[in-house]
Design an enzyme around this catalytic site. Structure first.
Site, short mmCIF file in Angstrom:
data_model
loop_
_atom_site.label_atom_id
_atom_site.label_comp_id
_atom_site.label_asym_id
_atom_site.label_seq_id
_atom_site.Cartn_x
_atom_site.Cartn_y
_atom_site.Cartn_z
N ARG A 140 4.95 -8.17 0.65
CA ARG A 140 4.33 -9.58 0.40
C ARG A 140 4.46 -10.32 -0.45
O ARG A 140 4.73 -11.29 -0.84
CB ARG A 140 3.41 -9.44 -0.19
CG ARG A 140 1.93 -9.18 0.76
CD ARG A 140 1.35 -8.80 1.55
NE ARG A 140 0.81 -7.85 2.28
CZ ARG A 140 0.97 -6.95 3.05
NH1 ARG A 140 2.37 -6.55 3.33
NH2 ARG A 140 0.57 -5.83 3.97
N SER A 162 -7.82 -10.00 2.43
CA SER A 162 -7.19 -9.72 1.38
C SER A 162 -7.11 -11.44 0.43
O SER A 162 -6.15 -11.49 0.59
CB SER A 162 -6.23 -9.10 1.60
OG SER A 162 -6.36 -7.79 2.18
N GLU A 217 -2.96 -12.80 -3.68
CA GLU A 217 -1.96 -12.79 -2.79
C GLU A 217 -1.81 -14.28 -1.99
O GLU A 217 -1.33 -14.95 -1.05
CB GLU A 217 -2.20 -11.96 -1.14
CG GLU A 217 -1.73 -11.71 -0.61
CD GLU A 217 -2.49 -10.95 0.47
OE1 GLU A 217 -1.31 -11.10 1.76
OE2 GLU A 217 -1.94 -9.63 0.68
#
Length: 338
Positions: free
Chosen positions: A164, A237, A333
Site C-alpha cells: 500500500r 478498508s 490507509e
C-alpha cells in the site's frame, strides 16, 4: 480543462462527506498542465490531486484547488507471444480497465475487480486484493510536475513499491500529476489463486477458473463484505493490515491461538486489522451517524450526515483500543484531507 469554484464534494468522495473546495479543476492532457504551470493564481494556491475520492476523508472544507484527472484512453504499446504492454489514461475508472482486460483476454488484474478509484490512484496506492498487487504489473508511471512543468517517466523501481505504498505518497512527490500508467499484462492463461478466501469459493462451488469467472467471483465476494458507497458512505478498508515481527506474532498466538496470519518473505507476519478490530468488539458498532460495518470490521461507515471529524474520532478510538489490547498500532490507509 474544466474549472469550477466553490464546488461541493459530497458526490466526489465515497464517504459522502459534505465538504466543499474553493476550486475544482479537471485536466485532460499535457496542454492543461502547461496552462496551469503558467497561471500565477494556480501557482500561489494550495493544490491537492484527487481521484474518485475512494481513499480519503475530508475533515473540513478544502481551501485551495483539487486537481482531478480526466485523462482517458488505452493504447497498445507492444505485444509479443507472452504479454501486452498497455498505456492507460490516469482518469479512467479502474474497474472499467479491469473489465476491458478481461474482455480482451489479458491476464493479471482480474483479482483486482471492483476496487474503486481511478487508474492513476492504482499507481499511487499500489492497490491490492486477493493475492495480487498492481505493482506486479506496472512498468512505468508518466507524470507532470504541476509547479515546474517537468515531465518524468517513473519506472517501476523508481516508484519504490511496497505494501500500500509508493513514492507518490511522500511529500516531496506530492506535486506530480499522473498522466498515464503502463501495465504489462499476460496473454497466456495464468491465474493467482493462492488467496485462501478466493480459492475456497472456487473450489466449493466447483467454478472453473477463467478470467470472467474469477472476476465475477471476486465481485461477488467483495459485494458480500463491503457496503455500496451509493447506499452507505465508506472508503473500503480504512486501516492498513499491520505487519509484526515473528517474535511479536508468536506472543500474540500464544494468547490468541485463532489469530489469522499471513507470513511475509522477510520472516515478518501480516495480521488482519479487521480481526483485531472485531476482537475489540467494534464489528457492527454504531455511534450516531458513524459506525463499523456489520459484515467487515475493517470498514468504517457514514450512515448519513456524518462529518469527517466524527469518522476520524471513531478511527482514533479504535486505534487506541487495539493498541491497548494487542500492543499493535493501526495506521489508516485512508488519507485525511484538512
Amino acid at each position: 480543462m474544466d474549472i469550477r469554484q466553490d464546488y461541493p464534494l459530497s458526490k466526489r468522495n465515497t464517504f459522502g462527506i459534505a465538504a466543499r473546495t474553493d476550486w475544482w479543476i479537471d485536466y485532460t492532457c499535457d496542454a492543461d498542465i502547461d496552462r496551469l504551470v503558467k497561471d500565477e493564481f494556480f501557482q500561489e494556491c494550495r493544490v491537492q490531486t484527487i481521484g474518485e475520492g475512494s481513499n480519503l476523508l475530508f475533515l473540513a472544507n478544502f481551501h485551495g484547488i483539487l486537481l482531478h484527472s480526466e485523462v482517458k484512453g488505452i493504447t497498445e504499446l507492444h505485444k509479443d507471444q507472452d504479454s501486452i504492454l498497455l498505456r492507460v489514461g490516469s482518469g479512467m475508472v479502474w474497474d472499467d480497465f479491469v473489465a476491458y482486460a478481461v474482455e480482451n483476454n489479458y491476464y493479471g488484474i482480474e483479482n483486482l475487480s471492483l476496487i474503486p478509484g481511478q487508474v492513476g490512484a492504482s499507481a499511487v496506492q499500489n492497490i491490492g486484493a486477493y493475492g495480487v498487487e498492481v505493482s506486479q504489473l506496472i512498468e512505468a508511471v508518466h507524470a507532470r510536475h504541476y509547479r515546474t512543468g517537468e515531465s518524468r517517466v517513473f519506472r517501476n523501481e523508481d516508484c519504490r513499491y511496497a505494501y500500500r505504498y509508493s513514492i507518490f505518497k511522500e511529500p516531496d512527490y506530492a506535486e506530480w500529476a499522473i498522466m498515464y500508467v503502463d501495465y504489462r499484462l499476460r496473454l497466456r492463461p495464468s491465474f493467482s489463486l493462492e488467496y485462501k478466501a478466493l480459492a475456497k469459493v472456487l473450489e466449493e462451488e466447483r467454478i472453473t477458473p477463467t478470467l470472467q469467472s474469477i472476476r465475477d467471483t471476486v465481485i461477488r465476494i467483495r459485494n458480500s463484505k463491503l457496503p455500496d458507497p451509493a447506499t452507505i458512505g465508506n472508503a473500503g478498508s480504512f486501516f492498513v493490515n499491520p505487519v509484526v515481527s515473528a517474535e511479536k506474532f508468536n506472543t500474540l498466538q500464544t494468547e490468541y491461538p485463532s489469530i489469522p496470519s499471513y507470513p511475509q518473505p522477510d520472516g515478518s507476519v501480516k495480521v488482519p486489522a479487521g480481526w483485531l478490530i472485531e476482537q475489540c468488539g467494534y464489528k457492527g458498532h454504531r455511534s450516531g451517524a458513524v459506525g463499523v460495518y456489520e459484515h467487515q470490521a475493517l470498514v468504517l461507515v457514514n450512515y448519513g450526515g456524518a462529518t469527517g471529524t466524527q469518522v476520524g474520532a471513531l478511527a482514533e478510538e479504535i486505534i487506541g483500543n487495539v493498541r491497548q489490547k494487542f500492543g499493535i498500532t493501526l495506521h489508516p490507509e485512508v488519507k485525511y484531507i484538512l
